[in-house]
Design a protein around this motif. Structure first.
Motif, PDB file in Angstrom:
ATOM      1  N   THR A   1      -0.275  43.075 -52.116  1.00  0.00           N
ATOM      2  CA  THR A   1       1.103  43.256 -51.662  1.00  0.00           C
ATOM      3  C   THR A   1       1.582  44.604 -52.160  1.00  0.00           C
ATOM      4  O   THR A   1       1.507  44.882 -53.360  1.00  0.00           O
ATOM      5  CB  THR A   1       2.014  42.150 -52.236  1.00  0.00           C
ATOM      6  N   GLY A   2       2.055  45.444 -51.228  1.00  0.00           N
ATOM      7  CA  GLY A   2       2.451  46.764 -51.684  1.00  0.00           C
ATOM      8  C   GLY A   2       3.207  47.596 -50.677  1.00  0.00           C
ATOM      9  O   GLY A   2       3.851  47.069 -49.770  1.00  0.00           O
ATOM     10  N   VAL A   3       3.093  48.909 -50.860  1.00  0.00           N
ATOM     11  CA  VAL A   3       3.770  49.893 -50.019  1.00  0.00           C
ATOM     12  C   VAL A   3       2.754  50.908 -49.509  1.00  0.00           C
ATOM     13  O   VAL A   3       1.688  51.075 -50.081  1.00  0.00           O
ATOM     14  CB  VAL A   3       4.906  50.617 -50.791  1.00  0.00           C
ATOM     15  N   TRP A   4       3.110  51.572 -48.411  1.00  0.00           N
ATOM     16  CA  TRP A   4       2.247  52.615 -47.858  1.00  0.00           C
ATOM     17  C   TRP A   4       3.111  53.825 -47.530  1.00  0.00           C
ATOM     18  O   TRP A   4       4.325  53.728 -47.407  1.00  0.00           O
ATOM     19  CB  TRP A   4       1.500  52.112 -46.621  1.00  0.00           C
ATOM     20  N   GLY A   5       2.423  54.973 -47.412  1.00  0.00           N
ATOM     21  CA  GLY A   5       3.145  56.184 -47.084  1.00  0.00           C
ATOM     22  C   GLY A   5       2.262  57.207 -46.397  1.00  0.00           C
ATOM     23  O   GLY A   5       1.043  57.055 -46.311  1.00  0.00           O
ATOM     24  N   TYR A   6       2.921  58.231 -45.885  1.00  0.00           N
ATOM     25  CA  TYR A   6       2.228  59.345 -45.251  1.00  0.00           C
ATOM     26  C   TYR A   6       1.829  60.299 -46.375  1.00  0.00           C
ATOM     27  O   TYR A   6       2.700  60.866 -47.036  1.00  0.00           O
ATOM     28  CB  TYR A   6       3.144  60.039 -44.245  1.00  0.00           C
ATOM     29  N   ALA A   7       0.518  60.449 -46.611  1.00  0.00           N
ATOM     30  CA  ALA A   7       0.026  61.249 -47.741  1.00  0.00           C
ATOM     31  C   ALA A   7       0.715  62.610 -47.760  1.00  0.00           C
ATOM     32  O   ALA A   7       0.918  63.205 -46.698  1.00  0.00           O
ATOM     33  CB  ALA A   7      -1.485  61.403 -47.649  1.00  0.00           C
ATOM     34  N   PRO A   8       1.140  63.041 -48.921  1.00  0.00           N
ATOM     35  CA  PRO A   8       0.765  62.579 -50.253  1.00  0.00           C
ATOM     36  C   PRO A   8       1.639  61.456 -50.812  1.00  0.00           C
ATOM     37  O   PRO A   8       1.406  61.002 -51.932  1.00  0.00           O
ATOM     38  CB  PRO A   8       0.892  63.833 -51.108  1.00  0.00           C
ATOM     39  N   SER A   9       2.652  60.968 -50.095  1.00  0.00           N
ATOM     40  CA  SER A   9       3.479  59.872 -50.586  1.00  0.00           C
ATOM     41  C   SER A   9       2.749  58.549 -50.373  1.00  0.00           C
ATOM     42  O   SER A   9       2.018  58.379 -49.392  1.00  0.00           O
ATOM     43  CB  SER A   9       4.822  59.827 -49.846  1.00  0.00           C
ATOM     44  N   ASP A  10       2.966  57.604 -51.291  1.00  0.00           N
ATOM     45  CA  ASP A  10       2.374  56.285 -51.094  1.00  0.00           C
ATOM     46  C   ASP A  10       3.442  55.238 -50.804  1.00  0.00           C
ATOM     47  O   ASP A  10       3.163  54.043 -50.816  1.00  0.00           O
ATOM     48  CB  ASP A  10       1.547  55.861 -52.317  1.00  0.00           C
ATOM     49  N   SER A  11       4.687  55.695 -50.515  1.00  0.00           N
ATOM     50  CA  SER A  11       5.749  54.706 -50.342  1.00  0.00           C
ATOM     51  C   SER A  11       6.786  55.036 -49.275  1.00  0.00           C
ATOM     52  O   SER A  11       7.730  54.273 -49.098  1.00  0.00           O
ATOM     53  CB  SER A  11       6.463  54.496 -51.680  1.00  0.00           C
ATOM     54  N   ASP A  12       6.636  56.140 -48.547  1.00  0.00           N
ATOM     55  CA  ASP A  12       7.671  56.494 -47.575  1.00  0.00           C
ATOM     56  C   ASP A  12       7.441  55.891 -46.190  1.00  0.00           C
ATOM     57  O   ASP A  12       8.212  56.130 -45.276  1.00  0.00           O
ATOM     58  CB  ASP A  12       7.836  58.018 -47.470  1.00  0.00           C
ATOM     59  N   GLY A  13       6.406  55.047 -46.042  1.00  0.00           N
ATOM     60  CA  GLY A  13       6.119  54.451 -44.740  1.00  0.00           C
ATOM     61  C   GLY A  13       6.672  53.057 -44.565  1.00  0.00           C
ATOM     62  O   GLY A  13       7.252  52.724 -43.539  1.00  0.00           O
ATOM     63  N   GLY A  14       6.477  52.212 -45.576  1.00  0.00           N
ATOM     64  CA  GLY A  14       6.958  50.838 -45.475  1.00  0.00           C
ATOM     65  C   GLY A  14       6.190  49.914 -46.393  1.00  0.00           C
ATOM     66  O   GLY A  14       5.472  50.352 -47.303  1.00  0.00           O
ATOM     67  N   GLU A  15       6.323  48.618 -46.156  1.00  0.00           N
ATOM     68  CA  GLU A  15       5.667  47.593 -46.959  1.00  0.00           C
ATOM     69  C   GLU A  15       4.488  46.986 -46.211  1.00  0.00           C
ATOM     70  O   GLU A  15       4.422  47.054 -44.982  1.00  0.00           O
ATOM     71  CB  GLU A  15       6.667  46.493 -47.315  1.00  0.00           C
ATOM     72  N   TRP A  16       3.578  46.365 -46.956  1.00  0.00           N
ATOM     73  CA  TRP A  16       2.423  45.700 -46.353  1.00  0.00           C
ATOM     74  C   TRP A  16       1.919  44.603 -47.278  1.00  0.00           C
ATOM     75  O   TRP A  16       2.244  44.575 -48.460  1.00  0.00           O
ATOM     76  CB  TRP A  16       1.305  46.696 -46.037  1.00  0.00           C
ATOM     77  N   TYR A  17       1.134  43.711 -46.676  1.00  0.00           N
ATOM     78  CA  TYR A  17       0.462  42.670 -47.446  1.00  0.00           C
ATOM     79  C   TYR A  17      -0.842  42.323 -46.740  1.00  0.00           C
ATOM     80  O   TYR A  17      -0.994  42.550 -45.538  1.00  0.00           O
ATOM     81  CB  TYR A  17       1.322  41.413 -47.600  1.00  0.00           C
ATOM     82  N   MET A  18      -1.789  41.787 -47.486  1.00  0.00           N
ATOM     83  CA  MET A  18      -3.057  41.316 -46.913  1.00  0.00           C
ATOM     84  C   MET A  18      -3.544  40.112 -47.711  1.00  0.00           C
ATOM     85  O   MET A  18      -3.235  39.970 -48.892  1.00  0.00           O
ATOM     86  CB  MET A  18      -4.131  42.397 -46.960  1.00  0.00           C
ATOM     87  N   ASN A  19      -4.323  39.270 -47.035  1.00  0.00           N
ATOM     88  CA  ASN A  19      -4.979  38.124 -47.652  1.00  0.00           C
ATOM     89  C   ASN A  19      -6.485  38.296 -47.504  1.00  0.00           C
ATOM     90  O   ASN A  19      -6.966  38.738 -46.457  1.00  0.00           O
ATOM     91  CB  ASN A  19      -4.546  36.824 -46.978  1.00  0.00           C
ATOM     92  N   LYS A  20      -7.224  37.900 -48.521  1.00  0.00           N
ATOM     93  CA  LYS A  20      -8.687  38.048 -48.487  1.00  0.00           C
ATOM     94  C   LYS A  20      -9.290  37.055 -47.495  1.00  0.00           C
ATOM     95  O   LYS A  20      -8.946  35.878 -47.490  1.00  0.00           O
ATOM     96  CB  LYS A  20      -9.282  37.841 -49.875  1.00  0.00           C
ATOM     97  N   GLN A  21     -10.204  37.553 -46.671  1.00  0.00           N
ATOM     98  CA  GLN A  21     -10.858  36.727 -45.654  1.00  0.00           C
ATOM     99  C   GLN A  21     -12.238  36.267 -46.098  1.00  0.00           C
ATOM    100  O   GLN A  21     -12.708  35.223 -45.711  1.00  0.00           O
ATOM    101  CB  GLN A  21     -10.970  37.485 -44.330  1.00  0.00           C
TER     102      GLN A  21
END
Length: 136
Positions: A115-135
């Protein structure tokens, strides 16, 4: 006298069988995934919107990560790192897009979630939130 001995033996057998019958059963507890390596599927969102767009990583043992489309095709690739429970990765989409994204997330080993955030490099947080579950 023989009747008294027989009754005592019978009582001992009943008591000992009760102890055997009350033995606790072994309980298996789901411990979740033990490694971050594998396929992860979830969603991401833009800016402040709730995550609702397909998002998938194939995290490999050699420190590389692939972002996969819903069809399973590779959209881009990059590198990842896990320090404690903090997962970070940089992924560059393949041409013709060639955009680079940085992500940061908390890895919950027991729940099998990122669970975290993503961004347009070099930022890791200016894009939005995300989550994933292991498959797997």
């Amino acid at each position: 006298m023989l009747t008294q001995i027989f009754k005592s033996i019978l009582v001992l057998l009943v008591i000992s069988s009760a102890f055997v019958a009350c033995k606790k059963d072994d309980v298996t507890i789901n411990q979740g995934p033990t490694t971050i390596v594998g396929k992860w599927v979830g969603e991401y969102g833009y800016d402040t919107e709730s995550p609702s767009h397909y998002y998938c990583f194939n995290i490999k043992t050699n420190g590389t990560v692939q972002e996969l489309k819903k069809s399973g095709e590779v959209l881009g690739s990059g590198t990842w790192q896990l320090v404690g429970d903090v997962f970070t990765a940089t992924v560059t989409w393949d041409p013709p897009y060639s955009s680079t994204f940085d992500v940061t997330a908390t890895f919950d080993q027991d729940a099998g979630t990122l669970t975290g955030v993503w961004g347009y490099a070099p930022s890791d947080s200016d894009g939005g939130e995300w989550y994933m579950n292991k498959q797997n």
